[in-house]
Design a protein around this motif. Structure first.
Motif, short mmCIF file in Angstrom:
data_model
loop_
_atom_site.label_atom_id
_atom_site.label_comp_id
_atom_site.label_asym_id
_atom_site.label_seq_id
_atom_site.Cartn_x
_atom_site.Cartn_y
_atom_site.Cartn_z
N ARG A 1 39.78 -23.11 58.99
CA ARG A 1 39.11 -23.39 60.25
C ARG A 1 37.72 -22.76 60.24
NH1 ARG A 1 38.94 -19.98 64.78
NH2 ARG A 1 39.62 -17.83 64.38
N THR A 2 36.82 -23.37 60.97
CA THR A 2 35.45 -22.88 61.03
C THR A 2 35.28 -21.94 62.22
OG1 THR A 2 34.63 -24.91 60.02
CG2 THR A 2 33.02 -23.53 61.16
N GLU B 1 26.33 -17.38 62.12
CA GLU B 1 26.42 -18.52 61.22
C GLU B 1 27.87 -18.96 61.09
OE1 GLU B 1 24.70 -17.45 57.54
OE2 GLU B 1 22.62 -17.37 58.30
N PRO B 2 28.10 -20.25 60.90
CA PRO B 2 29.47 -20.73 60.74
C PRO B 2 30.07 -20.27 59.42
CG PRO B 2 27.90 -22.50 60.35
CD PRO B 2 27.11 -21.34 60.86
N VAL B 3 31.30 -19.84 59.46
CA VAL B 3 32.03 -19.42 58.26
C VAL B 3 33.40 -20.08 58.27
CG1 VAL B 3 30.87 -17.20 58.00
CG2 VAL B 3 32.91 -17.37 59.42
N THR B 4 33.92 -20.32 57.09
CA THR B 4 35.24 -20.93 56.95
C THR B 4 36.29 -19.85 56.74
OG1 THR B 4 34.31 -22.95 55.97
CG2 THR B 4 36.66 -22.54 55.63
N GLY C 1 35.21 -16.46 49.72
CA GLY C 1 35.32 -15.60 50.88
C GLY C 1 36.71 -15.00 51.01
N ASP C 2 36.88 -14.19 52.03
CA ASP C 2 38.16 -13.52 52.25
C ASP C 2 39.23 -14.52 52.69
OD1 ASP C 2 36.74 -11.28 51.70
OD2 ASP C 2 36.59 -10.58 53.77
N ILE C 3 40.49 -14.20 52.37
CA ILE C 3 41.61 -15.04 52.77
C ILE C 3 42.68 -14.19 53.45
CG2 ILE C 3 41.24 -16.74 50.96
CD1 ILE C 3 43.57 -15.51 49.44
#
Length: 255
Positions: A12-13, A21-24, A58-60
């Motif tokens: 999700r964004t 800023e948008p991140v996933t 990126g982080d999960i």
């Protein structure tokens, strides 16, 4: 190729509060039996998991609710998560037992729901053949156990002897005990609840199936005053302690 998977990704964004800023946000769900369909001797399944894991950056967050399963699959997933470049936050919302507990050890941070459980035990297998084959199977299980202890030792810092003892006893831990022993880093709380709000932390719970069965048998012996029957002694009317032990062993397989 088998398409049924025990894992599922959801992205999700969101908006970064600092940069706007948008991140996933990437979330991995591990539910049910690990490798229920296929994994061992299947080059497609591990590769598919690796491709999906590395399809983003990126982080999960990894949510785990699993009774365990294939230790080979768990080992590969553990290695993939350990090798992942981003942060890995593991959240246990139900149970992380057996092989699933190994996967949990790959988290850079491990959080447990206050009503979740973690269980560790010795590896098991099915073997067929003569005494030589049985000895090979036993040696293999010893090596598998040592490899599992490696993951627990790295995360908890406990001694290998202590970890081996916990596995021998098939140890169940609530969230507080898992944090106390180092298997988890903290307990999941509501966003508005700060950790320091907990003035009196709940008493930690740790128990083993062997200890529970032994305690129950001792109570039955005391209640019925039935001495343990020697092999050569004739069977007395009623239920002997040996019979009770056999029944308990049967029941334990379905616990």
């Amino acid at each position: 190729m088998k398409t049924k998977k025990f894992w599922n990704w959801k992205n999700r964004t969101a908006v970064n509060q600092e940069t706007q800023e948008p991140v996933t946000e990437r979330t991995l769900f591990l539910n049910g039996t690990i490798a229920e369909e296929s994994w061992f001797d299947d080059d497609v399944t591990p590769e598919l998991f690796r491709e999906e894991l590395n399809s983003g950056s990126g982080d999960i967050t990894v949510w785990i609710n699993s009774p365990g399963g294939d230790c080979v699959a768990a080992a590969q997933i553990y290695n993939m998560l350990m090798d992942y470049k981003g942060g890995v936050t593991v959240k246990i919302d139900g149970i992380a037992a057996s092989a699933a507990s190994v996967i949990a050890m790959a988290g850079t941070k491990v959080l447990m729901s206050p009503v979740s459980m973690m269980m560790i035990h010795n590896p098991a297998t099915i073997a067929f053949g003569d005494h030589t084959e049985m000895e090979k199977a036993m040696a293999m299980l010893d090596e598998v156990k040592e490899s599992i202890i490696n993951s627990y030792e790295i995360k908890t810092g406990l001694s290998r002897a202590k970890l081996s003892h916990l596995m021998d006893a098939e140890t169940w831990m609530d969230a507080n005990k898992a944090v106390e022993l180092g298997f988890a880093d903290d307990i999941l709380r509501r966003a508005e609840d700060a950790p320091e709000d907990a003035v009196n932390p709940a008493e930690a719970l740790l128990f083993s199936r062997k200890a529970v069965n032994a305690a129950l048998v001792n109570k039955l012996e005391a209640k019925y005053h039935i001495p343990k029957r020697e092999p050569e002694a004739p069977e007395e009317p009623g239920r002997s302690v040996d019979d009770i032990l056999q029944r308990l062993d049967t029941i334990s397989k379905f616990m």
